[in-house]
Enzyme design. Structure first.
Site, PDB file in Angstrom:
ATOM      1  N   ASP A 127      32.277 -18.953 -73.639  1.00 29.18           N
ATOM      2  CA  ASP A 127      31.692 -19.854 -72.646  1.00 29.18           C
ATOM      3  C   ASP A 127      32.040 -19.383 -71.223  1.00 29.18           C
ATOM      4  O   ASP A 127      31.740 -18.241 -70.859  1.00 29.18           O
ATOM      5  CB  ASP A 127      32.164 -21.282 -72.926  1.00 29.18           C
ATOM      6  CG  ASP A 127      31.448 -22.337 -72.121  1.00 29.18           C
ATOM      7  OD1 ASP A 127      30.370 -22.764 -72.561  1.00 29.18           O
ATOM      8  OD2 ASP A 127      31.961 -22.729 -71.057  1.00 29.18           O
ATOM      9  N   ASP A 260      24.649 -23.281 -81.615  1.00 32.28           N
ATOM     10  CA  ASP A 260      25.089 -23.614 -80.256  1.00 32.28           C
ATOM     11  C   ASP A 260      23.914 -24.182 -79.460  1.00 32.28           C
ATOM     12  O   ASP A 260      22.865 -23.537 -79.355  1.00 32.28           O
ATOM     13  CB  ASP A 260      25.615 -22.336 -79.588  1.00 32.28           C
ATOM     14  CG  ASP A 260      26.320 -22.593 -78.270  1.00 32.28           C
ATOM     15  OD1 ASP A 260      25.973 -23.561 -77.566  1.00 32.28           O
ATOM     16  OD2 ASP A 260      27.217 -21.797 -77.925  1.00 32.28           O
ATOM     17  N   GLY A 286      28.552 -24.710 -84.523  1.00 32.03           N
ATOM     18  CA  GLY A 286      28.080 -24.929 -83.169  1.00 32.03           C
ATOM     19  C   GLY A 286      28.799 -24.107 -82.116  1.00 32.03           C
ATOM     20  O   GLY A 286      29.284 -23.001 -82.385  1.00 32.03           O
ATOM     21  N   HIS A 287      28.861 -24.670 -80.910  1.00 35.94           N
ATOM     22  CA  HIS A 287      29.387 -23.981 -79.732  1.00 35.94           C
ATOM     23  C   HIS A 287      30.855 -23.589 -79.917  1.00 35.94           C
ATOM     24  O   HIS A 287      31.235 -22.442 -79.701  1.00 35.94           O
ATOM     25  CB  HIS A 287      29.222 -24.909 -78.529  1.00 35.94           C
ATOM     26  CG  HIS A 287      29.609 -24.325 -77.212  1.00 35.94           C
ATOM     27  ND1 HIS A 287      29.071 -23.165 -76.717  1.00 35.94           N
ATOM     28  CD2 HIS A 287      30.489 -24.772 -76.265  1.00 35.94           C
ATOM     29  CE1 HIS A 287      29.595 -22.903 -75.523  1.00 35.94           C
ATOM     30  NE2 HIS A 287      30.459 -23.860 -75.233  1.00 35.94           N
ATOM     31  N   PHE A 288      31.683 -24.555 -80.312  1.00 41.19           N
ATOM     32  CA  PHE A 288      33.110 -24.304 -80.497  1.00 41.19           C
ATOM     33  C   PHE A 288      33.365 -23.803 -81.918  1.00 41.19           C
ATOM     34  O   PHE A 288      34.028 -24.461 -82.729  1.00 41.19           O
ATOM     35  CB  PHE A 288      33.915 -25.577 -80.206  1.00 41.19           C
ATOM     36  CG  PHE A 288      34.059 -25.883 -78.744  1.00 41.19           C
ATOM     37  CD1 PHE A 288      35.117 -25.355 -78.014  1.00 41.19           C
ATOM     38  CD2 PHE A 288      33.136 -26.677 -78.085  1.00 41.19           C
ATOM     39  CE1 PHE A 288      35.256 -25.633 -76.654  1.00 41.19           C
ATOM     40  CE2 PHE A 288      33.263 -26.963 -76.725  1.00 41.19           C
ATOM     41  CZ  PHE A 288      34.315 -26.432 -76.008  1.00 41.19           C
TER      42      PHE A 288
END
Length: 311
Positions: A127, A260, A286-288
């Site tokens: 990120d 994500d 997902g993102h994390f």
């Protein structure tokens, strides 16, 4: 006879234990360093003379996200994970005026690596950690031994439609457009970024997003909005980054949560355009991704680093 039996039982039990259980976990140290008027909190573990790995977290997080990864890597590497300015336990000292831009954050982290004696190091970027890491790489290309990008974007096609509000604010940074970005800092929105795209949300530790929200409440929302507004500067610098990839061809592993909502799989695939040997792996999360697939990321990362930098 009793003593013999006890000794036999102890020996049998010891042989039944997996090797990993018998191996002590690496100790993690929690320290601070004064850099350019900023008190940088960081986690450090591993042998001081081992190859170095710098872990850079992102938005809605801190070095806490590496709590399980650090002890694994530290068995063979010197691992350092700072909290970026504006996040976690890092604080700007009283009386110091700090502009929250990616250039300034990268400047502090670059000086931090010098203070830590990191002449050569591998990067793990996630990120916001990606544009910070990219600035380090472009400024110090010969220092970078390898790159692991976990949902750390480097190409414009990696930005999803979820960036619409930010793009609007980049084009016209009015007070109204700035205010529209405040919603990204609410506790519900922070939690959503941890759980969106995750098949089994019971795998996501609640303290992860709760600590992130607490840090925003403590430090303030304005630095976070400043960084969201400045993110457009990262996109403008992509050509410099791509030139770095083409010239230096750093060993690269892009390991990506394919669900994500902000950084889509096309951004991971794009690494191969300028660095054909880049390895791309997708995870069903997902993102994390590190919160749900930390074990797999650690395994793949160790194999990648051992193959590329541990001689």
């Amino acid at each position: 006879m009793i003593l013999k039996s006890l000794l036999f039982a102890a020996a049998t039990l010891g042989s039944a234990l997996p090797a990993a259980a018998a191996e002590p976990a690496a100790q993690v140290h929690y320290r601070t360093a004064d850099i350019q008027g900023v008190s940088i909190f960081y986690r450090e573990a591993g042998p001081a003379d081992a190859p170095a790995v710098l872990l850079l977290h992102g938005f809605g997080a801190s070095s806490h996200m590496f709590r399980d990864l650090i002890p694994v890597l530290a068995k063979r590497y010197r691992v350092i994970a700072p909290d970026l300015p504006g996040f976690g336990q890092t604080t700007v000292k009283p009386g110091i005026a700090f502009d929250y831009t990616f250039d300034n954050v990268a400047s502090v982290i670059d000086a931090f690596t010098v203070e830590q004696g990191l002449d050569r190091y591998a990067l793990y970027v996630f990120d916001y950690g990606a544009p910070v890491g990219w600035r380090l790489a472009v400024a110090n290309p010969t220092k970078i031994t390898a790159i692991v990008s976990q949902n750390g974007n480097a190409y414009e096609e990696g930005l999803s439609a979820g960036w619409a509000d930010m793009r609007k604010a980049w084009a016209a940074p009015t007070a109204e457009n700035r205010e529209a970005l405040r919603r990204f800092n609410t506790p519900d929105m922070i939690k959503w970024q941890y759980t969106e795209g995750v098949r089994d949300t019971s795998l996501v530790a609640p303290e992860s997003y709760e600590l992130a929200s607490a840090a925003i409440a403590r430090i303030g929302e304005e630095p976070q909005i400043d960084l969201l507004l400045d993110y457009g500067s990262n996109v403008k610098q992509y050509p410099q980054l791509h030139a770095f990839f083409r010239q230096y061809q750093p060993p690269t592993l892009a390991i990506w949560g394919r669900n994500d909502p902000f950084f889509i799989p096309a951004g991971a695939e794009a690494y191969r355009r300028d660095n054909p040997t880049a390895e791309v792996r997708f995870l069903d999360t997902g993102h994390f991704a590190i919160e749900t697939h930390g074990g797999e990321i650690a395994t793949r990362m160790l194999e990648f680093l051992d193959r590329n930098i541990r001689r």
